[in-house]
Design a protein around this motif. Structure first.
Motif, short mmCIF file in Angstrom:
data_model
loop_
_atom_site.label_atom_id
_atom_site.label_comp_id
_atom_site.label_asym_id
_atom_site.label_seq_id
_atom_site.Cartn_x
_atom_site.Cartn_y
_atom_site.Cartn_z
N MET A 50 -3.91 -9.78 23.65
CA MET A 50 -4.51 -10.42 22.48
C MET A 50 -4.78 -9.39 21.37
N LEU A 51 -5.26 -8.23 21.75
CA LEU A 51 -5.51 -7.18 20.77
C LEU A 51 -4.21 -6.73 20.11
N ASP A 52 -3.17 -6.57 20.92
CA ASP A 52 -1.87 -6.18 20.37
C ASP A 52 -1.34 -7.24 19.41
N GLU A 53 -1.54 -8.52 19.76
CA GLU A 53 -1.12 -9.60 18.88
C GLU A 53 -1.91 -9.57 17.57
N TYR A 54 -3.20 -9.30 17.68
CA TYR A 54 -4.04 -9.17 16.48
C TYR A 54 -3.50 -8.05 15.59
N PHE A 55 -3.18 -6.90 16.19
CA PHE A 55 -2.65 -5.79 15.41
C PHE A 55 -1.35 -6.18 14.71
N SER A 56 -0.51 -6.95 15.38
CA SER A 56 0.75 -7.40 14.76
C SER A 56 0.48 -8.29 13.56
N ILE A 57 -0.47 -9.21 13.70
CA ILE A 57 -0.83 -10.09 12.60
C ILE A 57 -1.45 -9.29 11.46
N TRP A 58 -2.32 -8.36 11.80
CA TRP A 58 -2.96 -7.52 10.80
C TRP A 58 -1.92 -6.69 10.04
N LEU A 59 -0.94 -6.16 10.76
CA LEU A 59 0.10 -5.36 10.12
C LEU A 59 0.91 -6.21 9.13
N LYS A 60 1.22 -7.44 9.51
CA LYS A 60 1.94 -8.33 8.60
C LYS A 60 1.11 -8.57 7.34
N HIS A 61 -0.18 -8.81 7.54
CA HIS A 61 -1.10 -9.01 6.42
C HIS A 61 -1.11 -7.77 5.51
N GLU A 62 -1.18 -6.60 6.09
CA GLU A 62 -1.19 -5.35 5.32
C GLU A 62 0.11 -5.17 4.54
N CYS A 63 1.21 -5.59 5.13
CA CYS A 63 2.50 -5.50 4.43
C CYS A 63 2.50 -6.37 3.17
N PHE A 64 1.94 -7.56 3.28
CA PHE A 64 1.84 -8.43 2.10
C PHE A 64 0.98 -7.76 1.03
N LEU A 65 -0.12 -7.19 1.46
CA LEU A 65 -1.03 -6.52 0.53
C LEU A 65 -0.35 -5.33 -0.14
N GLN A 66 0.33 -4.50 0.63
CA GLN A 66 1.00 -3.34 0.08
C GLN A 66 2.14 -3.74 -0.87
N GLU A 67 2.81 -4.81 -0.54
CA GLU A 67 3.86 -5.31 -1.43
C GLU A 67 3.28 -5.70 -2.79
N GLU A 68 2.12 -6.35 -2.77
CA GLU A 68 1.48 -6.74 -4.02
C GLU A 68 0.99 -5.53 -4.79
N VAL A 69 0.45 -4.55 -4.10
CA VAL A 69 0.02 -3.31 -4.75
C VAL A 69 1.22 -2.64 -5.42
N PHE A 70 2.33 -2.57 -4.72
CA PHE A 70 3.54 -1.97 -5.29
C PHE A 70 4.00 -2.75 -6.52
N ARG A 71 3.99 -4.06 -6.42
CA ARG A 71 4.42 -4.90 -7.54
C ARG A 71 3.53 -4.67 -8.76
N GLN A 72 2.24 -4.67 -8.55
CA GLN A 72 1.30 -4.47 -9.65
C GLN A 72 1.47 -3.08 -10.26
N ALA A 73 1.66 -2.06 -9.44
CA ALA A 73 1.84 -0.70 -9.94
C ALA A 73 3.14 -0.60 -10.74
N PHE A 74 4.17 -1.27 -10.28
CA PHE A 74 5.45 -1.28 -10.99
C PHE A 74 5.28 -1.92 -12.37
N ILE A 75 4.59 -3.05 -12.41
CA ILE A 75 4.34 -3.74 -13.68
C ILE A 75 3.52 -2.86 -14.62
N MET A 76 2.49 -2.23 -14.09
CA MET A 76 1.66 -1.36 -14.92
C MET A 76 2.46 -0.18 -15.45
#
Length: 86
Positions: A50-76
């Protein structure tokens, strides 16, 4: 070749290469690893899964967040270049 073309062709992958090289980051990673190992010592196999599954879900969430950070930085960056007349 331009950076934009390299990005388009998939020749560079900023998300794969942007890893902090600071001592604080390295220590943080080590602390997380130690804590995870300590937790797993007293967990059942089901809890570990269950913990490993949580980490997998968390990592996917972090990827979405990092993608948005990259997009915003590119726009700026593009807006900054336009503003200074590049």
């Amino acid at each position: 070749m331009s950076i934009l073309r390299q990005l388009y062709k998939g020749e560079i992958h900023p998300a794969d290469t942007i890893i902090p090289k600071t001592e604080e980051y390295r220590e943080s990673v080590q602390e997380m690893d130690r804590f995870e190992k300590q937790m797993k010592k007293w967990m059942t196999e089901e809890q570990i899964d269950m913990l490993d599954e949580y980490f997998s879900i968390w990592l996917k969430h972090e990827c979405f967040l990092q993608e948005e950070v990259f997009r915003q930085a590119f726009i700026m960056g593009a807006e900054l270049q336009r503003e200074i007349g590049f």
